[in-house]
Design an enzyme around this catalytic site. Structure first.
Site, PDB file in Angstrom:
ATOM      1  N   ASP A 106     -36.424   9.397  12.746  1.00 17.39           N
ATOM      2  CA  ASP A 106     -36.777   8.185  13.477  1.00 17.39           C
ATOM      3  C   ASP A 106     -35.538   7.369  13.845  1.00 17.39           C
ATOM      4  OD1 ASP A 106     -39.677   8.528  13.244  1.00 17.39           O
ATOM      5  OD2 ASP A 106     -39.344   8.184  11.118  1.00 17.39           O
TER       6      ASP A 106
ATOM      7  N   HIS B  90     -37.154   8.883   3.633  1.00 12.23           N
ATOM      8  CA  HIS B  90     -38.443   9.307   4.179  1.00 12.23           C
ATOM      9  C   HIS B  90     -39.441   9.421   3.041  1.00 12.23           C
ATOM     10  CE1 HIS B  90     -41.462  11.748   6.293  1.00 12.23           C
ATOM     11  NE2 HIS B  90     -40.888  11.356   7.418  1.00 12.23           N
TER      12      HIS B  90
ATOM     13  N   HIS C 122     -47.032   4.290  10.462  1.00 13.14           N
ATOM     14  CA  HIS C 122     -47.052   5.717  10.812  1.00 13.14           C
ATOM     15  C   HIS C 122     -46.145   5.992  12.002  1.00 13.14           C
ATOM     16  CE1 HIS C 122     -48.152   9.754  11.382  1.00 13.14           C
ATOM     17  NE2 HIS C 122     -49.405   9.632  11.784  1.00 13.14           N
TER      18      HIS C 122
END
Length: 431
Positions: A367, A310, A269
């Site tokens: 990210d 993603h 996560h």
């Protein structure tokens, strides 16, 4: 809500069947949802591991369309908020549903600033941790313990208590995060400087020292603000769902947010940007990039390029473009020559131009770029998820408050039992 319905046909295997009518619910955006709540009364319930096909709640806060690369906060596209707004204004939007006018914004900012200090006894609370404790372990413990310090904001039935708790959490999370970092490196804690804005104050507490005045670059502060903003909320993810589930038991808000931090700590996560840096370290040299790209394309090789593609966004991550701009600005400002950052920039070029990545829609995600920024700022990878938690706090609070303010039931998922059927206890001498 409409009169639409879906019909579930259950074949019993003996030639008989049951037809069950289930209401079909319409949202403002997104697909219709089948309400299966009445199935339990008919002796059935659904099986959905990970709840990936189950709407666990109704919400007005955030909408995601992963196929089209859309992320809306209260109807506003994330790209517009990142360009024209800032983190605290986005916090107000998530909490109250509308953008603030100038008076509301000033009042909100002022109130948050006045809550940045933590109770002085919390300073001594840190001494109970080992110096090498992971900052997320410290965050879980300290945030959960806030309910032992702030008794005047734990009555979840009181709207004023909920508001005060929300302000305290948003304001104090950067302070606690910075304290976790300072404790780990043996430096003195830095008190907040409320003359600074939210992101600059965090950087001051992270990198400042009592002997010198802090000098915060506006470019760096803006990049940090965008990191917070772009992570503010992301609908019903694992940590947000955890906060809602904990809140459904009427636990106090500090305990619920601590539960969210624990869920975020999981590498599947909140650890994605940390995984990006570890990948760059594994590649090690620009000369080895082609080798690792080839491995990523080899379906028989377990190596994966982290920070590309993603789970939710099947096209592109709408946050990535904004974060890329921030990454470019930070690297230009700092003028850093670093092997890992060079590897990252080369990987970005390959992903945006290589047919393999384009066809599979493996674009650099938020990210990837946030990992680059945090690495460039000299923030250790152990702090990456902590910074994610700081930004996500307002999303957790907004969802918790939305649930507590409306009608809700304690969460109680069902299970498909596959263990032993009923059997008799065996005495010790017969085992």
């Amino acid at each position: 809500m409409t009169d639409k319905k879906a019909t579930l046909t259950i074949n019993h295997g003996d030639g008989t069947r049951d037809n069950v009518d289930l209401p079909l619910l319409e949202g403002t955006l997104g697909p219709d949802v089948i309400n299966v709540g009445s199935l339990t009364g008919k002796g059935y319930f659904t099986y959905d591991p990970g709840f990936t096909s189950t709407a666990s709640c109704e919400s007005k806060i955030t909408f995601i369309d992963g196929d089209k690369g859309i992320l809306l906060h209260r109807g506003y596209p994330i790209e517009q908020l990142a360009e024209h707004s800032d983190y605290l204004e986005t916090c107000y939007l998530l909490l109250y549903g509308e953008l603030p006018d100038s008076t509301q914004k000033d009042e909100f900012f002022t109130t948050v600033r006045h809550h940045t200090m933590v109770h002085e006894q919390i300073r001594t609370f840190f001494n109970g941790f080992r110096r090498d404790a992971h900052p997320m372990a410290i965050m879980c413990g300290v945030v959960g313990a806030l309910s032992a310090f702030y008794h005047d904001s734990t009555d979840i039935s009181d709207p004023h208590h909920r508001t005060v708790a929300a302000y305290r959490l948003i304001a104090k999370m950067p302070t606690i995060a910075a304290m976790s970092y300072k404790f780990s490196i043996g430096q003195p804690f830095m008190y907040p400087d409320n003359s600074l804005d939210y992101a600059a104050n965090f950087l001051h507490m992270m990198f400042g020292n009592p002997c010198e005045s802090s000098k915060i670059s506006p470019t760096i502060a803006r990049a940090m603000d965008r990191i917070f903003l772009l992570h503010a909320d992301h609908e019903q993810n694992a940590s947000t769902s955890t906060v809602r589930l904990a809140g459904s038991s009427q636990a106090n808000p500090f305990a619920c947010i601590a539960a969210g931090i624990a869920a975020l700590w999981g590498p599947s996560h909140g650890g994605a940007n940390e995984a990006v840096v570890k990948m760059l370290e594994e590649i090690g040299s620009v000369d080895r990039i082609n080798e690792f790209v080839a491995r990523a394309k080899d379906k028989n090789d377990s190596f994966r390029l982290m920070g590309f593609g993603h789970r939710v966004y099947k096209n592109f991550d709408p946050r990535a473009k904004v974060m890329k701009q921030a990454a470019d600005e930070v690297l230009a400002e700092l003028g850093i020559e670093d092997e890992m950052l060079e590897i990252a920039k080369r990987l970005e070029e390959i992903a945006l131009g290589d047919d393999y990545f384009i066809e599979k829609k493996l674009y650099p995600n938020v990210d990837f770029y946030s990992g680059i920024i945090l690495k460039a700022l000299g923030i250790p990878t152990s702090m990456f998820t902590v910074i994610f938690a700081v930004g996500r706090t307002v999303g957790w609070i907004a969802h918790w408050n939305e649930m507590i303010s409306g009608s809700y039931r304690i969460g109680r998922p069902r299970q498909l039992y596959t263990g032993y059927s009923n059997r008799d206890f065996t005495p010790m001498d017969q085992r």
